[in-house]
Design a protein around this motif. Structure first.
Motif, PDB file in Angstrom:
ATOM      1  N   UNK A   1      11.575   3.532   6.224  1.00  0.00           N
ATOM      2  CA  UNK A   1      10.651   2.269   5.812  1.00  0.00           C
ATOM      3  C   UNK A   1       9.200   2.529   5.603  1.00  0.00           C
ATOM      4  N   UNK A   2       8.450   3.396   6.395  1.00  0.00           N
ATOM      5  CA  UNK A   2       7.400   3.532   6.130  1.00  0.00           C
ATOM      6  C   UNK A   2       7.239   4.533   4.954  1.00  0.00           C
ATOM      7  N   UNK A   3       8.012   5.636   4.921  1.00  0.00           N
ATOM      8  CA  UNK A   3       7.653   6.700   3.743  1.00  0.00           C
ATOM      9  C   UNK A   3       8.155   6.124   2.488  1.00  0.00           C
ATOM     10  N   UNK A   4       9.279   5.196   2.576  1.00  0.00           N
ATOM     11  CA  UNK A   4       9.717   4.756   1.497  1.00  0.00           C
ATOM     12  C   UNK A   4       8.770   3.547   0.557  1.00  0.00           C
ATOM     13  N   UNK A   5       8.794   2.544   1.745  1.00  0.00           N
ATOM     14  CA  UNK A   5       7.957   1.215   1.114  1.00  0.00           C
ATOM     15  C   UNK A   5       6.809   1.101   2.068  1.00  0.00           C
ATOM     16  N   UNK A   6       5.550   1.816   2.125  1.00  0.00           N
ATOM     17  CA  UNK A   6       4.561   1.504   2.748  1.00  0.00           C
ATOM     18  C   UNK A   6       3.980   0.031   2.420  1.00  0.00           C
TER      19      UNK A   6
ATOM     20  N   UNK B   1       1.061  -1.361   4.053  1.00  0.00           N
ATOM     21  CA  UNK B   1      -0.558  -1.356   4.084  1.00  0.00           C
ATOM     22  C   UNK B   1      -1.139  -0.478   3.061  1.00  0.00           C
ATOM     23  N   UNK B   2      -2.287  -0.742   2.519  1.00  0.00           N
ATOM     24  CA  UNK B   2      -2.996   0.109   1.735  1.00  0.00           C
ATOM     25  C   UNK B   2      -3.348   1.440   2.172  1.00  0.00           C
ATOM     26  N   UNK B   3      -3.701   1.236   3.531  1.00  0.00           N
ATOM     27  CA  UNK B   3      -4.084   2.639   4.167  1.00  0.00           C
ATOM     28  C   UNK B   3      -2.991   3.464   4.276  1.00  0.00           C
ATOM     29  N   UNK B   4      -2.039   2.999   4.677  1.00  0.00           N
ATOM     30  CA  UNK B   4      -0.772   3.764   4.778  1.00  0.00           C
ATOM     31  C   UNK B   4      -0.514   4.457   3.451  1.00  0.00           C
ATOM     32  N   UNK B   5      -0.422   3.735   2.357  1.00  0.00           N
ATOM     33  CA  UNK B   5      -0.159   4.339   0.992  1.00  0.00           C
ATOM     34  C   UNK B   5      -1.162   5.428   0.657  1.00  0.00           C
TER      35      UNK B   5
END
Length: 321
Positions: free
Chosen positions: A242-247, A249-253
């Motif tokens: 989920x983190x790599x497909x649909x981050x 938070x803007x910082x994660x992006x």
């Protein structure tokens, strides 16, 4: 449902800065500022973020190598937050650490067999012959030859020294290992070997890892879930897919956009963050990321966003989600 091994709730670690004629407290470094998460048995939780975000301090605080300022640390349901050094001793067997620097973390004056055996001696585990037998078994587990047991750390390569660190961490049969950037000082090819070794050992010994790193590719490879830290706080927490497909938070992006693509023909949209990381001595009011966020609104400058579930199993600290 898998048993929760470690629970961290509202954990804070602030370092006072003293000065002036009377050496009074002038300010504080907000190194860890209200972090909450759980680690389940047999799971790897990756913690990722820029240098200076508080990752290593978080690991040391959980291990109680440094005392927390606020919050709670529960290991297998027992609160260990305020235990004294003597009271913590039985729990040291259950929590071990792999340090970042495979050279500085080993005593250069000791033979490597004694380094790995030292935790066993600290807990009076067996006779010397039994300890050496356990050390030999650990050497075999981490891929080191038995004939090198009498050597000193300087006689080993960086990857071999980190294998020694892993063997030492395994000596007391812990349930949780906190790995503080264990491969960042190693060559890329050696990194892969050490990561694969840790994954094999996890399956064999049913270990749980809190894996701290700044390399997203490494964290993606070894982790089941990933927490993203920024300026002392967890801003996103979810499973790695989920983190790599649909981050959320803007910082994660921005972190994901900064990962280089090995294909020169493939173009990738990059999110360039403005400004520098604020000082942990004077973090911004409201959302800590508001000075660099391309989507910040008025609310972000006054109100700190709570880490909340924005999708099933996906937590983010953002007013816009």
């Amino acid at each position: 449902m898998t048993e929760t091994l470690l629970e961290v709730e509202g954990l804070k670690k602030h370092f006072p800065i003293h000065g002036g004629l009377l050496n009074r407290e002038q300010a504080r470094v907000y190194a860890v500022d209200g972090v909450s998460f759980t680690v389940r048995r047999g799971e790897t939780l990756g913690i990722v973020g820029e240098s200076g975000c508080g990752k290593s301090t978080l690991g040391k605080t959980i291990l109680k190598l440094i005392e927390p300022t606020e919050g709670a640390i529960r290991l297998k349901g027992r609160d260990i937050t305020r235990l004294s050094r003597r009271e913590m001793l039985p729990h040291r067997r259950e929590m071990q650490v792999i340090f970042q620097d495979p050279y500085a973390s080993l005593n250069q004056r000791m033979r490597v067999q004694d380094i790995v055996a030292e935790p066993l001696g600290n807990f009076d585990t067996g006779s010397r012959a039994e300890r050496l037998e356990k050390v030999a078994a650990l050497f075999a587990k981490v891929g080191l030859r038995l004939e090198v047991m009498h050597r000193y750390p300087h006689e080993f390569s960086g990857g071999q020294r980190q294998r020694l660190g892993i063997a030492r961490a395994l000596a007391l049969n812990p349930e949780l290992i906190i790995a503080d950037e264990p491969v960042s000082a190693l060559d890329v090819s050696v990194q892969a070997q050490v990561i694969n070794l840790m994954m094999d050992l996890q399956g064999e010994f049913d270990l749980s890892y809190l894996f701290i790193a700044h390399d997203l590719a490494v964290v993606q490879h070894i982790s089941h879930r990933i927490g993203v830290m920024y300026l002392g706080r967890v801003v996103e927490l979810t499973d790695k897919a989920s983190l790599f497909r649909h981050p959320q938070h803007p910082y994660t992006e921005a972190l994901l956009a900064s990962v280089p693509v090995p294909d020169p023909r493939r173009r990738k949209k990059r999110t360039v963050l403005k400004g520098d990381v604020p000082s942990p001595v004077k973090p911004p009011k409201g959302c800590h990321f508001n000075t660099r966020c391309p989507y910040a609104v008025e609310r972000c400058f006054h109100e700190s966003p709570a880490l909340r579930e924005v999708a099933p199993g996906h937590w983010a600290a953002c007013h816009l989600r």
